[in-house]
Motif scaffolding. Structure first.
Motif, mmCIF file in Angstrom:
data_model
loop_
_atom_site.group_PDB
_atom_site.id
_atom_site.type_symbol
_atom_site.label_atom_id
_atom_site.label_comp_id
_atom_site.label_asym_id
_atom_site.label_seq_id
_atom_site.Cartn_x
_atom_site.Cartn_y
_atom_site.Cartn_z
ATOM 1 N N TYR A 201 -7.826 8.014 -8.703
ATOM 2 C CA TYR A 201 -7.338 9.354 -7.312
ATOM 3 C C TYR A 201 -6.837 8.195 -6.380
ATOM 4 N N PHE A 202 -8.126 9.219 -5.562
ATOM 5 C CA PHE A 202 -8.584 8.856 -4.437
ATOM 6 C C PHE A 202 -8.925 7.114 -3.551
ATOM 7 N N GLN A 203 -9.102 6.168 -4.888
ATOM 8 C CA GLN A 203 -8.762 4.952 -4.619
ATOM 9 C C GLN A 203 -7.178 4.837 -4.523
ATOM 10 N N HIS A 204 -5.775 5.275 -4.723
ATOM 11 C CA HIS A 204 -4.812 5.357 -4.135
ATOM 12 C C HIS A 204 -4.358 5.674 -2.561
ATOM 13 N N LEU A 205 -5.440 7.103 -2.545
ATOM 14 C CA LEU A 205 -5.108 8.192 -1.654
ATOM 15 C C LEU A 205 -5.421 7.214 -0.219
ATOM 16 N N ASP A 206 -6.261 6.273 -0.038
ATOM 17 C CA ASP A 206 -7.540 5.173 0.431
ATOM 18 C C ASP A 206 -5.382 3.964 0.498
ATOM 19 N N ARG A 207 -5.382 3.606 -0.745
ATOM 20 C CA ARG A 207 -4.864 2.675 -0.490
ATOM 21 C C ARG A 207 -2.867 3.090 0.463
ATOM 22 N N CYS A 208 -2.631 3.882 -0.153
ATOM 23 C CA CYS A 208 -1.540 4.957 0.725
ATOM 24 C C CYS A 208 -1.681 4.787 2.294
ATOM 25 N N VAL A 209 -2.683 5.085 2.923
ATOM 26 C CA VAL A 209 -3.252 4.990 3.904
ATOM 27 C C VAL A 209 -3.609 3.937 5.181
ATOM 28 N N ALA A 210 -4.388 3.445 3.636
ATOM 29 C CA ALA A 210 -4.438 1.314 3.767
ATOM 30 C C ALA A 210 -3.368 1.194 4.642
ATOM 31 N N ARG A 211 -2.099 0.980 4.008
ATOM 32 C CA ARG A 211 -0.771 0.773 4.126
ATOM 33 C C ARG A 211 0.035 1.895 5.490
#
Length: 497
Positions: A201-211
């Motif tokens: 769940y938090f890995q996906h949040l990481d990717r969203c912030v990175a994008r």
């Protein structure tokens, strides 16, 4: 020497991943951090467990040159690991994190002015790959340089779908029972293991912030909210603190992060004011980079004068009060929610595009910043304000027009200016730039008082039609003709000899 000539751009991210314990509960049983040193400076950074035996620590270097690190842990295999990297010049478009500047405004770490034109998409990051990609594509073509969104899923009308995953391991799912024509959530049916996190769940949040970072969009991350059917708003104090420290450890090294303690904090009835103060302090002490920190109200304002608050995040429809809020607290004012452009039944979500644009200009003319949202009915309930997707309203191109004007204006921002015009808001920088906004008034003439020894070129702006009509050059006390229409602005730029 640095390892393998590893280089990280200034305000980029260095990440160290080490294999360690996976058994038991490594989220709580393993302590892992690192000290990063540059010359005489040493910064301690918390690590986090990312699942599958992987423990990570992330670091955002703010100075160019050679950095060294050394890990600390209660696990021998994670303790005492040393290395280094070279921090090099930032790439184009990387200006560092946003900070408060000139008391009431913002600038990036390298001094580049940041003129906030924000929007809200509360759970765009929990809608699946297709819709999330569409949201990012829309943002790339929009005027918005900040987006507010939640870590936790949200339950509200037009947003009743389940996310693909949850922030904690789900032990059992809730259901619903029917009363008349309506389904009522059975909150007690949801059970989560709040003693550990779901790394995916938090890995996906990481990717969203990175994008978002790649797009140059600030991520205003909402840590708590009241619209909850899962129990995330009613965790114990210990669980709240563990969650906050985990999120900060994961995300603080992204340069585009802002922290919002809550959306409509005053509707979360099980949290006291002391709890919110504590949350601020936890985030402040856990974040090595001191990203911007705020909290968002529904009815009652938090005391923004408290030292851990960097700027005021406000929900209010009267933008004429921005100057009062500035003077009371002496911190930047961002009216993140001034109602939303749309046509849903709720009064907070059905103002016109013209009214949205008006509120942006009114807040600007009083020395503040304003946030956008859009809530047009959709057959699949894909409303921008919650799920993202595409924009349907007419305000975004006009907000892009305003953003260009702000970016061409004084680098230090627009502050209220007295004595230039009576009865209308005026903001600018004395002896350089003045912006006067008529709003709903329709004067055909404005009585203006300018310094007698200075010369100013006038521009009449139609904020809806996005036109700029050059005018004459004026000095001293003068009458300046106007179109006799509402929603006009007069800009006066000093002519330097």
């Amino acid at each position: 020497m640095t390892e393998a000539n590893l280089s990280i751009e200034q305000w980029g991210m260095f990440e160290l991943a080490l294999n360690g314990p996976a058994e038991g509960n490594p989220f709580q049983e393993v302590r892992f951090s690192a000290h990063f040193s540059y010359k005489h400076r040493t910064i301690e950074v918390d690590g986090f467990y990312d699942g599958d035996g992987v423990h990570r620590v992330r670091f955002m270097p703010d100075v160019q040159g050679e950095w060294r690190y050394r890990t600390q842990s209660n696990v021998a295999g994670l303790d005492g690991k040393e290395g280094g990297f070279l921090c090099v010049a930032p790439r184009p478009g990387n200006h560092g994190p946003v900070r408060v500047a000139h008391t009431y405004h913002f600038a990036y770490a390298d001094g580049t002015p940041y003129k906030q034109i924000g929007t809200t998409c509360y759970v765009w990051n929990l809608q699946g790959a297709t819709l999330e990609a569409q949201t990012l594509a829309t943002l790339a073509q929009s005027p918005f340089n900040k987006i507010r969104f939640c870590v936790f899923p949200k339950h509200y009308r037009y947003n009743e779908n389940e996310p693909e995953r949850y922030p904690f391991p789900c032990l059992s799912k809730g259901g619903s029972r029917w009363m008349g024509s309506h389904a009522v959530d059975v909150r007690e049916g949801w059970r989560f293991d709040f003693e550990r996190f779901d790394p995916a769940y938090f890995q996906h949040l990481d990717r969203c912030v990175a994008r978002l970072c790649e797009l140059g969009v600030e991520a205003d991350i909402i840590l708590f909210h009241p619209y909850d059917r899962w129990g995330f708003a009613t965790m114990t104090p210990e669980q709240d603190e563990r969650y906050l420290r985990y999120v900060v450890a994961r995300l603080a090294a992204y340069r585009n992060v802002w922290w919002s303690m809550a959306n409509e904090y005053d509707l979360i009835t099980n949290k006291s004011m002391a709890d919110w103060d504590r949350f601020f302090r936890i985030v402040q002490e856990s974040d090595p980079y001191q990203h911007l920190r705020s909290i968002h109200n529904c009815h009652d304002f938090y005391d923004h004068s408290k030292p851990w608050v960097t700027h005021q995040s406000i929900q209010h429809s009267d933008l004429a009060r921005v100057g009062l809020w500035r003077s009371q607290v002496r911190k930047p004012v961002v009216v993140d929610e001034c109602c939303y452009e749309g046509n849903i039944p709720m009064t907070w979500g059905n103002i016109s595009a013209r009214e949205m644009v008006h509120r942006f200009w009114l807040g600007t003319a009083h020395g503040g910043y304003v946030g956008h949202g859009e809530t047009y009915l959709h057959p699949q309930d894909i409303l921008w304000w919650s799920k993202g997707g595409v924009l349907h309203g007419e305000s975004p191109p006009r907000l892009a027009f305003l953003r260009r004007l702000l970016e061409e204006g004084p680098t230090t921002g627009l502050d209220p200016v007295e004595g230039v015009v009576r009865g209308l808001p005026c903001a600018g920088k004395p002896h350089e730039f003045y912006l006067i906004y008529t709003g709903v008034a329709q004067p055909a003439l404005l009585e203006i008082s300018l310094p007698a020894e200075e010369r100013y070129r006038a521009e009449v702006i139609d904020v809806w039609n996005m036109t700029v009509t050059p005018g004459a050059i004026y000095s001293g006390r003068v009458d300046i003709p106007m179109p006799g229409k509402d929603y006009q602005a007069l800009v006066l730029r000093r002519v330097m000899e």
